[in-house]
Design a protein around this motif. Sequence first.
Motif: not given
Length: 279
Positions: A27, A31, A35, A207, A210-211, A217, A220-221, A224
């Motif tokens: 996860g 990310c 990206l 990921g 989560a995005y 960010f 998001m981490l 994820s």
Amino acid sequence: MFIDQLTLYPYLQQALVASILVGIICGVIGCFIILRGMALMGDAISHAVLPGVVISYMIGASFFLGAVVTGVLTALAIGYISQNSRIKEDSAIGIMFTAMFALGVVMITSLKGTRFDLWHILFGNVLAVSRNDLLITVGIGIFVLLAIVIFYRPLLLSTFDETMAKASGLPVKFIHYMLMLLLSLVTVASLQTVGIILVVAMLITPGATAYLLTDRFPVMLMLSALIGTISAITGLYFSVIYDVASGASIVLAASILFLLAFFFSPKQGIVVRMFRTPA
């Protein structure tokens, strides 16, 4: 029933810990992969480790070592081809990962008279995780997470603005290949859990989910990693209860969470946006 089995059988406890670790590290590293637009690179490295696994089996070495070496060599070869020819990176990725995967399959078919379980390598079998496998997975997980913490700012800047990173004097190429090394390690750690073919799903799906749920960010981490963990636990649960493939169950759980976010995410969800759109 699942809790009872978990308390009774050590192999199931090891499988649960390994699944959670894989969910977290896939996860987190996923990310950066998403990206940077490197989903295909994750697919390439996950397939390219097969020859290394077979060679390790043939010489009696740990397949973790062989997989890491071939994964890193493939990443270097892709960069070399794209930088020294007219071939673009996506084409170089397609060439290298299919060639390496085909080489691995040919090597497996040449192992006559030996017992090599291709099914478990391709699709994973988390219930067969040994204590040594678990210790290696824990070691890889700690190394990957520490590397991300230590190099967080350079990774962040080079991910969102590579030109600015170069202007700031950051070693962008070094960061890129370090990420490829981490990606190879995560792939290796995931072999027993979800297998070569399905590992790319665990790298991308949590990921991507989560995005859809946040614009920040760091959040998001964390999301994820949480989604990867939930997917791992849920997939393992259904795998044990219904006696189905563990790796596929984990990936399906992650895919269902993605669909829920795709349709019902507070900001990006299709259904939510339909109700917000004025008639």
